[in-house]
Write a protein that holds these residues in place. Structure first.
Motif, short mmCIF file in Angstrom:
data_model
loop_
_atom_site.label_atom_id
_atom_site.label_comp_id
_atom_site.label_asym_id
_atom_site.label_seq_id
_atom_site.Cartn_x
_atom_site.Cartn_y
_atom_site.Cartn_z
N LYS A 33 30.48 8.93 36.52
CA LYS A 33 30.61 9.87 37.88
C LYS A 33 32.22 9.40 38.67
O LYS A 33 32.52 10.11 38.42
CB LYS A 33 29.82 10.66 38.81
CG LYS A 33 30.32 11.74 39.58
CD LYS A 33 28.93 11.03 40.70
CE LYS A 33 29.31 13.04 41.45
NZ LYS A 33 30.34 12.50 42.17
N ASP A 37 35.48 11.40 38.28
CA ASP A 37 36.49 12.37 39.48
C ASP A 37 37.71 11.91 39.79
O ASP A 37 38.85 11.91 39.65
CB ASP A 37 36.06 12.17 40.41
CG ASP A 37 34.24 12.64 40.51
OD1 ASP A 37 34.14 13.32 40.00
OD2 ASP A 37 33.09 12.53 41.69
N ALA A 73 23.78 17.47 41.34
CA ALA A 73 23.74 17.20 42.66
C ALA A 73 25.50 16.29 42.47
O ALA A 73 26.55 17.02 43.00
CB ALA A 73 23.26 16.92 43.51
N ASP A 74 25.34 15.47 41.30
CA ASP A 74 26.74 15.11 41.22
C ASP A 74 27.36 16.08 40.54
O ASP A 74 28.73 15.60 41.16
CB ASP A 74 26.22 13.70 39.93
CG ASP A 74 25.17 12.90 40.71
OD1 ASP A 74 25.47 12.79 41.39
OD2 ASP A 74 24.90 11.93 39.63
N TRP A 75 27.36 16.92 39.69
CA TRP A 75 27.99 17.61 38.67
C TRP A 75 28.41 18.92 40.02
O TRP A 75 30.03 19.04 40.08
CB TRP A 75 27.68 18.08 37.80
CG TRP A 75 27.89 17.33 36.30
CD1 TRP A 75 26.53 17.20 36.01
CD2 TRP A 75 28.95 17.14 36.01
NE1 TRP A 75 26.75 16.51 34.72
CE2 TRP A 75 28.57 16.71 34.88
CE3 TRP A 75 30.20 18.09 36.31
CZ2 TRP A 75 29.57 16.80 34.20
CZ3 TRP A 75 31.22 17.49 35.35
CH2 TRP A 75 31.33 16.33 33.96
N SER A 76 28.06 19.14 40.75
CA SER A 76 28.27 19.70 41.77
C SER A 76 29.03 19.36 42.48
O SER A 76 30.12 19.88 43.63
CB SER A 76 26.96 20.72 43.34
OG SER A 76 27.25 21.58 44.08
N ASP A 77 29.05 17.84 42.56
CA ASP A 77 30.19 17.79 44.34
C ASP A 77 31.35 17.16 43.46
O ASP A 77 32.24 17.22 43.61
CB ASP A 77 29.22 15.90 44.44
CG ASP A 77 30.16 14.75 44.80
OD1 ASP A 77 30.72 15.54 46.30
OD2 ASP A 77 30.98 13.96 44.70
N THR A 78 31.07 16.47 41.66
CA THR A 78 32.72 17.46 40.95
C THR A 78 33.70 18.05 41.14
O THR A 78 34.32 18.38 41.65
CB THR A 78 31.83 16.55 39.41
OG1 THR A 78 31.83 15.42 39.46
CG2 THR A 78 33.86 16.54 38.97
N SER A 80 33.30 20.88 43.17
CA SER A 80 33.80 21.04 44.77
C SER A 80 35.34 19.97 45.26
O SER A 80 35.37 20.56 44.88
CB SER A 80 32.20 20.57 45.53
OG SER A 80 32.56 19.39 45.38
N LYS A 81 35.47 19.02 44.06
CA LYS A 81 36.25 18.65 44.57
C LYS A 81 36.98 18.68 43.83
O LYS A 81 38.69 18.62 43.58
CB LYS A 81 35.89 16.86 44.02
CG LYS A 81 34.99 15.84 45.04
CD LYS A 81 35.00 15.02 45.15
CE LYS A 81 33.85 14.28 45.55
NZ LYS A 81 32.84 12.82 44.95
#
Length: 342
Positions: A33, A37, A73-78, A80-81
């Motif tokens: 991840k 990112d 959750a990891d993909w949602s964070d990626t 969002s950035k």
């Protein structure tokens, strides 16, 4: 949400499968991840799409496997950035026993994608055993038509057909290539086809290197640097990439660069792709690429800022001298061992 045919789709694709024997510092298969990112945050100037479409294995079809809560959750964070980049997910339905069974499996994944804010996906049948048979392509066609009708909150923007290069068929013309995949041309015309050109790993990509099909846009899948050895690095620039392949036209929709592993070793190639997209070929030189590469490495804490000048010089010389093995690079420039040691 739909991407107009007049808008180029240029990006990079995480689609290369990295084997355990070629691990780098214990890592293999696909990017972490953090690596993903870092790459997405560095994309700019027309490099606007990040495709995630890694190869499956027979015993681990992970692109079709549902995410657990941490993956979601990891993909949602990626996502969002990724304020300036659209993330496109690739799915590999593989062999289709029935359209209905595959349809339900794909829809479950698409539900997860939509929940984390992903708007686009592609379907991939490259390097899938049996996917190029007439019977399977008819099922692929019917699956695609069903998905377009049933799923409206996330868009299918492209497919990679089983015959994604001309060299995979016995015919020697683009017309023969087009005939080989003509069944798939019955899907909606807004869906692009990904092709590599005349060979799987093309040394040249021209606007004429596409199948002869009507009412279809193509995206070039550039495999130039997707090497399969942890000891190899591609320093030379890809030859003979026609400037028009990065623009939108009636038949071309853009190009995606297939990445190598680990990503920090190929930042100069991403830099060169950005310049080609923007038709700034004079900027593709070892000095400018080394500065861009160095900035990426410093920003992501591979080196400290007090080494920037020597780092730029060593990277430039490695490019100039076309050192394409990690051993040769480390022997000549020990400073670079931080990114070229396996």
């Amino acid at each position: 949400m739909s991407i107009p045919a007049t808008v180029p789709i240029n990006g990079i694709i995480e689609g290369f499968y990295w084997s355990a024997p070629n691990q780098v510092k214990g890592q293999f298969k696909f990017f972490s991840k953090t690596q993903r990112d870092q790459l997405i945050s560095s994309m700019s100037e027309g490099l606007n799409y990040y495709f995630y479409a890694p190869q499956d294995t027979e015993d681990h079809p992970f692109t079709m496997k549902l995410w657990d809560s941490q993956q979601a959750a990891d993909w949602s964070d990626t996502v969002s950035k990724a304020s300036n980049v659209s993330i496109v997910m690739g799915l590999r339905p593989r062999w289709i026993d029935s359209v209905q069974t595959s349809l339900q499996a794909v829809k479950l994944k698409l539900t997860q994608f939509a929940l984390v804010g992903i708007h686009y996906y592609i379907l991939c049948w490259d390097d899938t055993e049996g996917a190029g048979t007439t019977a399977q392509m008819k099922l692929q066609r019917d699956l695609i038509k069903a998905l377009v009708l049933d799923v409206t909150n996330i868009e299918l923007i492209g497919i990679i057909p089983a015959y994604y290069s001309r060299s995979q068929i016995s015919g020697t013309t683009n017309a023969a290539w087009g005939q080989q995949i003509s069944i798939l041309n019955q899907i909606p015309s807004s869906i692009r086809f990904f092709v590599t050109g005349l060979t799987v790993v093309p040394s040249s990509i021209q606007t004429s290197d596409i199948p002869t099909l009507t009412n279809r846009q193509f995206i070039f899948f550039d495999n130039w640097i997707a090497v399969d050895s942890s000891t190899k690095v591609t320093m030379s620039w890809p030859p003979n990439r026609h400037s028009d392949i990065y623009n939108a036209s009636a038949s071309i929709s853009g190009s995606v660069l297939n990445l190598a592993f680990p990503p920090e070793r190929i930042i100069h190639q991403i830099y060169a792709t950005i310049q080609r997209i923007n038709n700034k070929y004079s900027y593709i030189n070892s000095r400018s690429a080394a500065v861009y590469w160095s900035q990426y490495l410093l920003a992501n804490h591979f080196y400290r800022s007090n080494s920037s000048e020597q780092l730029e010089t060593n990277l430039q010389l490695a490019i100039d001298n076309l050192y394409e093995t990690t051993q040769a690079i480390i022997q000549r420039y020990p400073l670079l061992s931080a990114i070229f040691t396996n």
